[in-house]
Scaffold this active site. Structure first.
Site, PDB file in Angstrom:
ATOM      1  CG  LEU A 176      10.110 -16.525  -3.958  1.00 54.38           C
ATOM      2  CD1 LEU A 176      10.080 -16.598  -2.429  1.00 54.38           C
ATOM      3  CD2 LEU A 176      10.462 -15.085  -4.360  1.00 54.38           C
TER       4      LEU A 176
ATOM      5  CG  HIS B 230      -0.081   1.897  -9.312  1.00 52.08           C
ATOM      6  ND1 HIS B 230      -0.287   1.542  -7.997  1.00 52.08           N
ATOM      7  CD2 HIS B 230      -1.212   2.560  -9.694  1.00 52.08           C
ATOM      8  CE1 HIS B 230      -1.480   1.977  -7.607  1.00 52.08           C
ATOM      9  NE2 HIS B 230      -2.060   2.590  -8.616  1.00 52.08           N
TER      10      HIS B 230
ATOM     11  CG  ASP C 126      -2.050   0.970   1.115  1.00 55.96           C
ATOM     12  OD1 ASP C 126      -2.351   1.414  -0.010  1.00 55.96           O
ATOM     13  OD2 ASP C 126      -2.641   1.319   2.150  1.00 55.96           O
TER      14      ASP C 126
HETATM   15  C1  FPP Z   1      -2.116   0.097  -3.263  1.00 52.32           C
HETATM   16  O1  FPP Z   1      -1.608   1.412  -3.254  1.00 52.32           O
HETATM   17  C2  FPP Z   1      -1.552  -0.609  -4.376  1.00 52.32           C
HETATM   18  C3  FPP Z   1      -2.258  -1.109  -5.434  1.00 52.32           C
HETATM   19  C4  FPP Z   1      -3.718  -1.024  -5.545  1.00 52.32           C
HETATM   20  C5  FPP Z   1      -1.572  -1.769  -6.542  1.00 52.32           C
HETATM   21  C6  FPP Z   1      -0.347  -2.524  -6.123  1.00 52.32           C
HETATM   22  C7  FPP Z   1       0.418  -2.788  -7.339  1.00 52.32           C
HETATM   23  C8  FPP Z   1       1.757  -2.761  -7.431  1.00 52.32           C
HETATM   24  C9  FPP Z   1       2.709  -2.554  -6.325  1.00 52.32           C
HETATM   25  C10 FPP Z   1       2.374  -2.968  -8.724  1.00 52.32           C
HETATM   26  C11 FPP Z   1       2.528  -4.427  -8.996  1.00 52.32           C
HETATM   27  C12 FPP Z   1       1.316  -4.866  -9.639  1.00 52.32           C
HETATM   28  C13 FPP Z   1       1.131  -4.923 -10.947  1.00 52.32           C
HETATM   29  C14 FPP Z   1      -0.238  -4.686 -11.439  1.00 52.32           C
HETATM   30  C15 FPP Z   1       2.216  -5.175 -11.903  1.00 52.32           C
HETATM   31  P1  FPP Z   1      -2.629   2.611  -3.393  1.00 52.32           P
HETATM   32  O2  FPP Z   1      -2.730   2.977  -4.821  1.00 52.32           O
HETATM   33  O3  FPP Z   1      -3.935   2.257  -2.748  1.00 52.32           O
HETATM   34  O4  FPP Z   1      -1.874   3.712  -2.582  1.00 52.32           O
HETATM   35  P2  FPP Z   1      -2.542   4.875  -1.724  1.00 52.32           P
HETATM   36  O5  FPP Z   1      -3.179   4.223  -0.521  1.00 52.32           O
HETATM   37  O6  FPP Z   1      -1.359   5.704  -1.366  1.00 52.32           O
HETATM   38  O7  FPP Z   1      -3.511   5.598  -2.617  1.00 52.32           O
END
Ligand code: FPP
Length: 235
Positions: free
Chosen positions: A128, A34, A17
């Site tokens: 892994l 992301h 997150d």
């Molecule tokens: C949450 O952060 C994260 C996500 C919804 C996506 C997680 C994805 C990745 C780390 C990339 C790897 C995945 C792929 C698709 C290749 P948020 O956007 O909710 O952050 P915030 O709480 O700061 O808004």
């Protein structure tokens, strides 16, 4: 302390997150966060490989993430396909077995085909197992498992339900990490996290480092896992 007193977590689960906030702090579009999140994931995959961790399960796209703005959703889909294109060879070299956990419903043919191809190409790797929960929700998983058992006419027991969950045959996570400073499970591994040790990091996911992982592992090693027993029963 001996190894039996300080076991390593065999399976680590992570709610990655904070990508959006990482981007906003830099006046960048959320997708830039992301993208950095993918780099952080690759770092942590490599770190797990060199730390004797057998399974890493990450939450990449939840059933509820469809409610985000259309461009963020399609950006995440493109990022997934693009990242596989860029990183698959490296993952193969590192002996990573990739599994995508979640429903393929709602994904385009192209995305589904790419996920399947990556799974097939890495199926015999053993260093892994990387479970990428994509289009996944813990409640969805429990319901699909119960429905599958009912359709097969099998009794629903803890054991049969466990085996019918999408994450099976991976073991339950030992250590559950959430970055980004929130203290929620957010519909991730609801069944499997029953006895996981929880670790919440204030670090935004793109900034999460190997040292942060080590801090979480060190904290895990200080915990006494009782699985419902008393301290005295364990000694
Ligand atoms: C949450 O952060 C994260 C996500 C919804 C996506 C997680 C994805 C990745 C780390 C990339 C790897 C995945 C792929 C698709 C290749 P948020 O956007 O909710 O952050 P915030 O709480 O700061 O808004």
């Amino acid at each position: 302390m001996s190894d039996t007193q300080t076991p390593h977590p065999a399976h680590i689960a992570i709610v990655m997150d904070g990508n959006g906030r990482w981007a906003s702090q830099r006046f960048l579009p959320r997708l830039a966060g992301h993208k950095q999140g993918v780099d952080a994931l690759m770092r942590i995959v490599q770190a797990c490989g060199s730390r004797n961790i057998s399974t890493l399960t990450v939450f990449a796209f939840s059933s509820e993430n469809w409610n985000r703005p259309t461009e963020e959703v399609s950006g995440l889909m493109d990022l997934l396909v693009g990242s596989l294109g860029r990183e698959l060879d490296r993952l193969k070299k590192e002996g990573v077995r990739l599994r995508f956990i979640g429903t393929r419903a709602g994904l385009t043919e192209k995305v589904s085909a790419r996920l399947l191809q990556a799974e097939l190409e890495t199926a015999s790797n053993r260093a892994l197992t990387l479970n990428v929960c994509f289009n996944y929700g813990g409640r969805w998983d429990i319901v699909q498992a119960a429905n599958a058992l009912r359709e097969r006419g099998e009794p629903i027991t803890e054991q049969s339900l466990d085996a019918a969950l999408a994450l099976s045959p991976s073991s339950d996570p030992d250590l559950f990490i959430r970055t980004g400073g929130e203290y929620r499970i957010s519909n991730f591994l609801l069944w499997q996290a029953a006895y996981a040790e929880l670790f919440f990091s204030p670090r935004l996911w793109p900034d999460f480092t190997e040292q942060d992982l080590d801090e979480a592992i060190a904290e895990f090693q200080k915990r006494e896992r009782r699985f419902g027993k008393t301290s005295e029963q364990l000694s």
